[in-house]
Design a protein around this motif. Structure first.
Motif, PDB file in Angstrom:
ATOM      1  N   ALA A  49      10.121  11.333  -0.821  1.00 11.63           N
ATOM      2  CA  ALA A  49      10.960  11.283  -2.027  1.00 11.63           C
ATOM      3  C   ALA A  49      10.206  11.745  -3.263  1.00 11.63           C
ATOM      4  O   ALA A  49      10.785  12.361  -4.164  1.00 11.63           O
ATOM      5  N   LEU A  50       8.919  11.464  -3.318  1.00 12.96           N
ATOM      6  CA  LEU A  50       8.126  11.817  -4.499  1.00 12.96           C
ATOM      7  C   LEU A  50       7.456  13.184  -4.394  1.00 12.96           C
ATOM      8  O   LEU A  50       6.755  13.605  -5.307  1.00 12.96           O
ATOM      9  N   GLY A  51       7.664  13.853  -3.281  1.00  9.30           N
ATOM     10  CA  GLY A  51       7.155  15.214  -3.151  1.00  9.30           C
ATOM     11  C   GLY A  51       5.711  15.339  -2.698  1.00  9.30           C
ATOM     12  O   GLY A  51       5.092  16.383  -2.896  1.00  9.30           O
ATOM     13  N   PHE A  52       5.176  14.280  -2.090  1.00  9.16           N
ATOM     14  CA  PHE A  52       3.814  14.369  -1.568  1.00  9.16           C
ATOM     15  C   PHE A  52       3.831  15.178  -0.281  1.00  9.16           C
ATOM     16  O   PHE A  52       4.802  15.138   0.470  1.00  9.16           O
ATOM     17  N   SER A  53       2.738  15.874  -0.021  1.00 12.42           N
ATOM     18  CA  SER A  53       2.665  16.733   1.161  1.00 12.42           C
ATOM     19  C   SER A  53       2.630  15.931   2.452  1.00 12.42           C
ATOM     20  O   SER A  53       3.106  16.391   3.481  1.00 12.42           O
ATOM     21  N   GLU A  54       2.084  14.738   2.385  1.00 14.79           N
ATOM     22  CA  GLU A  54       2.038  13.869   3.562  1.00 14.79           C
ATOM     23  C   GLU A  54       1.866  12.423   3.123  1.00 14.79           C
ATOM     24  O   GLU A  54       1.509  12.135   1.974  1.00 14.79           O
ATOM     25  N   GLN A  55       2.112  11.516   4.045  1.00 14.18           N
ATOM     26  CA  GLN A  55       2.052  10.086   3.754  1.00 14.18           C
ATOM     27  C   GLN A  55       0.668   9.673   3.272  1.00 14.18           C
ATOM     28  O   GLN A  55       0.542   8.869   2.350  1.00 14.18           O
ATOM     29  N   SER A  56      -0.369  10.217   3.872  1.00  9.10           N
ATOM     30  CA  SER A  56      -1.735   9.828   3.481  1.00  9.10           C
ATOM     31  C   SER A  56      -2.036  10.221   2.040  1.00  9.10           C
ATOM     32  O   SER A  56      -2.752   9.508   1.332  1.00  9.10           O
ATOM     33  N   ALA A  57      -1.487  11.327   1.584  1.00  9.41           N
ATOM     34  CA  ALA A  57      -1.687  11.739   0.181  1.00  9.41           C
ATOM     35  C   ALA A  57      -1.031  10.726  -0.752  1.00  9.41           C
ATOM     36  O   ALA A  57      -1.596  10.363  -1.796  1.00  9.41           O
ATOM     37  N   PHE A  58       0.159  10.258  -0.380  1.00 10.41           N
ATOM     38  CA  PHE A  58       0.818   9.219  -1.177  1.00 10.41           C
ATOM     39  C   PHE A  58      -0.005   7.939  -1.189  1.00 10.41           C
ATOM     40  O   PHE A  58      -0.195   7.316  -2.228  1.00 10.41           O
ATOM     41  N   GLN A  59      -0.498   7.532  -0.030  1.00  8.29           N
ATOM     42  CA  GLN A  59      -1.266   6.289   0.048  1.00  8.29           C
ATOM     43  C   GLN A  59      -2.543   6.369  -0.794  1.00  8.29           C
ATOM     44  O   GLN A  59      -2.905   5.388  -1.448  1.00  8.29           O
ATOM     45  N   ARG A  60      -3.195   7.520  -0.809  1.00  3.69           N
ATOM     46  CA  ARG A  60      -4.385   7.690  -1.660  1.00  3.69           C
ATOM     47  C   ARG A  60      -4.016   7.592  -3.140  1.00  3.69           C
ATOM     48  O   ARG A  60      -4.707   6.958  -3.930  1.00  3.69           O
ATOM     49  N   ALA A  61      -2.901   8.221  -3.500  1.00  3.43           N
ATOM     50  CA  ALA A  61      -2.450   8.163  -4.892  1.00  3.43           C
ATOM     51  C   ALA A  61      -2.102   6.725  -5.279  1.00  3.43           C
ATOM     52  O   ALA A  61      -2.482   6.262  -6.367  1.00  3.43           O
ATOM     53  N   PHE A  62      -1.401   6.015  -4.413  1.00  9.35           N
ATOM     54  CA  PHE A  62      -1.028   4.629  -4.703  1.00  9.35           C
ATOM     55  C   PHE A  62      -2.274   3.776  -4.905  1.00  9.35           C
ATOM     56  O   PHE A  62      -2.343   2.974  -5.841  1.00  9.35           O
ATOM     57  N   LYS A  63      -3.256   3.986  -4.062  1.00 11.06           N
ATOM     58  CA  LYS A  63      -4.499   3.211  -4.185  1.00 11.06           C
ATOM     59  C   LYS A  63      -5.224   3.561  -5.492  1.00 11.06           C
ATOM     60  O   LYS A  63      -5.789   2.693  -6.144  1.00 11.06           O
ATOM     61  N   ARG A  64      -5.175   4.820  -5.893  1.00  9.97           N
ATOM     62  CA  ARG A  64      -5.765   5.241  -7.176  1.00  9.97           C
ATOM     63  C   ARG A  64      -5.029   4.576  -8.339  1.00  9.97           C
ATOM     64  O   ARG A  64      -5.643   4.117  -9.298  1.00  9.97           O
ATOM     65  N   TRP A  65      -3.719   4.498  -8.249  1.00  8.13           N
ATOM     66  CA  TRP A  65      -2.914   3.914  -9.320  1.00  8.13           C
ATOM     67  C   TRP A  65      -3.078   2.405  -9.424  1.00  8.13           C
ATOM     68  O   TRP A  65      -3.174   1.860 -10.521  1.00  8.13           O
ATOM     69  N   TYR A  66      -3.042   1.719  -8.296  1.00 12.84           N
ATOM     70  CA  TYR A  66      -2.978   0.257  -8.296  1.00 12.84           C
ATOM     71  C   TYR A  66      -4.180  -0.442  -7.667  1.00 12.84           C
ATOM     72  O   TYR A  66      -4.203  -1.668  -7.598  1.00 12.84           O
ATOM     73  N   CYS A  67      -5.169   0.336  -7.203  1.00 13.99           N
ATOM     74  CA  CYS A  67      -6.397  -0.213  -6.596  1.00 13.99           C
ATOM     75  C   CYS A  67      -6.095  -1.098  -5.378  1.00 13.99           C
ATOM     76  O   CYS A  67      -6.803  -2.075  -5.113  1.00 13.99           O
ATOM     77  N   ILE A  68      -5.026  -0.776  -4.694  1.00 12.39           N
ATOM     78  CA  ILE A  68      -4.611  -1.518  -3.510  1.00 12.39           C
ATOM     79  C   ILE A  68      -3.686  -0.607  -2.698  1.00 12.39           C
ATOM     80  O   ILE A  68      -3.023   0.260  -3.268  1.00 12.39           O
ATOM     81  N   THR A  69      -3.652  -0.796  -1.398  1.00 13.95           N
ATOM     82  CA  THR A  69      -2.753   0.026  -0.581  1.00 13.95           C
ATOM     83  C   THR A  69      -1.318  -0.470  -0.735  1.00 13.95           C
ATOM     84  O   THR A  69      -1.086  -1.631  -1.099  1.00 13.95           O
ATOM     85  N   PRO A  70      -0.340   0.388  -0.435  1.00 15.51           N
ATOM     86  CA  PRO A  70       1.053  -0.060  -0.519  1.00 15.51           C
ATOM     87  C   PRO A  70       1.336  -1.277   0.361  1.00 15.51           C
ATOM     88  O   PRO A  70       2.038  -2.202  -0.079  1.00 15.51           O
ATOM     89  N   LYS A  71       0.793  -1.288   1.550  1.00 13.85           N
ATOM     90  CA  LYS A  71       1.040  -2.397   2.470  1.00 13.85           C
ATOM     91  C   LYS A  71       0.476  -3.709   1.897  1.00 13.85           C
ATOM     92  O   LYS A  71       1.147  -4.748   1.906  1.00 13.85           O
ATOM     93  N   LYS A  72      -0.753  -3.649   1.397  1.00  9.49           N
ATOM     94  CA  LYS A  72      -1.349  -4.863   0.815  1.00  9.49           C
ATOM     95  C   LYS A  72      -0.592  -5.293  -0.442  1.00  9.49           C
ATOM     96  O   LYS A  72      -0.448  -6.489  -0.701  1.00  9.49           O
ATOM     97  N   TYR A  73      -0.120  -4.333  -1.204  1.00 11.00           N
ATOM     98  CA  TYR A  73       0.643  -4.669  -2.404  1.00 11.00           C
ATOM     99  C   TYR A  73       1.865  -5.512  -2.033  1.00 11.00           C
ATOM    100  O   TYR A  73       2.141  -6.521  -2.673  1.00 11.00           O
ATOM    101  N   LEU A  74       2.557  -5.112  -0.989  1.00  9.49           N
ATOM    102  CA  LEU A  74       3.751  -5.854  -0.563  1.00  9.49           C
ATOM    103  C   LEU A  74       3.422  -7.240  -0.034  1.00  9.49           C
ATOM    104  O   LEU A  74       4.147  -8.194  -0.302  1.00  9.49           O
ATOM    105  N   THR A  75       2.331  -7.355   0.695  1.00 10.58           N
ATOM    106  CA  THR A  75       1.988  -8.664   1.270  1.00 10.58           C
ATOM    107  C   THR A  75       1.434  -9.617   0.223  1.00 10.58           C
ATOM    108  O   THR A  75       1.557 -10.834   0.382  1.00 10.58           O
ATOM    109  N   GLU A  76       0.869  -9.093  -0.845  1.00 11.06           N
ATOM    110  CA  GLU A  76       0.286  -9.962  -1.886  1.00 11.06           C
ATOM    111  C   GLU A  76       1.267 -10.279  -3.000  1.00 11.06           C
ATOM    112  O   GLU A  76       0.984 -11.110  -3.835  1.00 11.06           O
ATOM    113  N   LYS A  77       2.401  -9.602  -3.055  1.00 14.34           N
ATOM    114  CA  LYS A  77       3.355  -9.845  -4.154  1.00 14.34           C
ATOM    115  C   LYS A  77       4.445 -10.769  -3.732  1.00 14.34           C
ATOM    116  O   LYS A  77       4.997 -10.981  -2.826  1.00 14.34           O
TER     117      LYS A  77
END
Length: 88
Positions: free
Chosen positions: A60-88
């Protein structure tokens, strides 16, 4: 999220030259790529909270692959998307 506009397309939509838009953004201490990155950051969080998978968010956000999104998310929030969901 609709298709990302290039800086040239954005400038044209605003009836500005590309250089004028870039100069204006520089005066505001930002850049077109920083604005796009911030929009993606905010949208990623919204989509993640709505229950979309990392793969669907990446697409949806136009990333070339899932891993690129996950790296960006970790850069933005200093946590992986999966961990973000489990900790919130």
């Amino acid at each position: 999220m609709p298709e990302r506009l290039s800086v040239q397309q954005a400038a044209q939509a605003l009836a500005l030259s590309t250089r004028s838009l870039q100069r204006y953004l520089k005066q505001q201490h930002t850049s077109y790529s920083k604005i796009i990155d911030e929009i993606c950051k905010q949208q990623a969080l919204i989509l993640l909270k709505q229950g979309l998978s990392s793969l669907n968010i990446a697409t949806a956000l136009g990333f070339s692959e899932q891993s690129a999104f996950q790296r960006a998310f970790k850069r933005w929030y200093c946590i992986t998307p999966k961990k973000y969901l489990t900790e919130k």
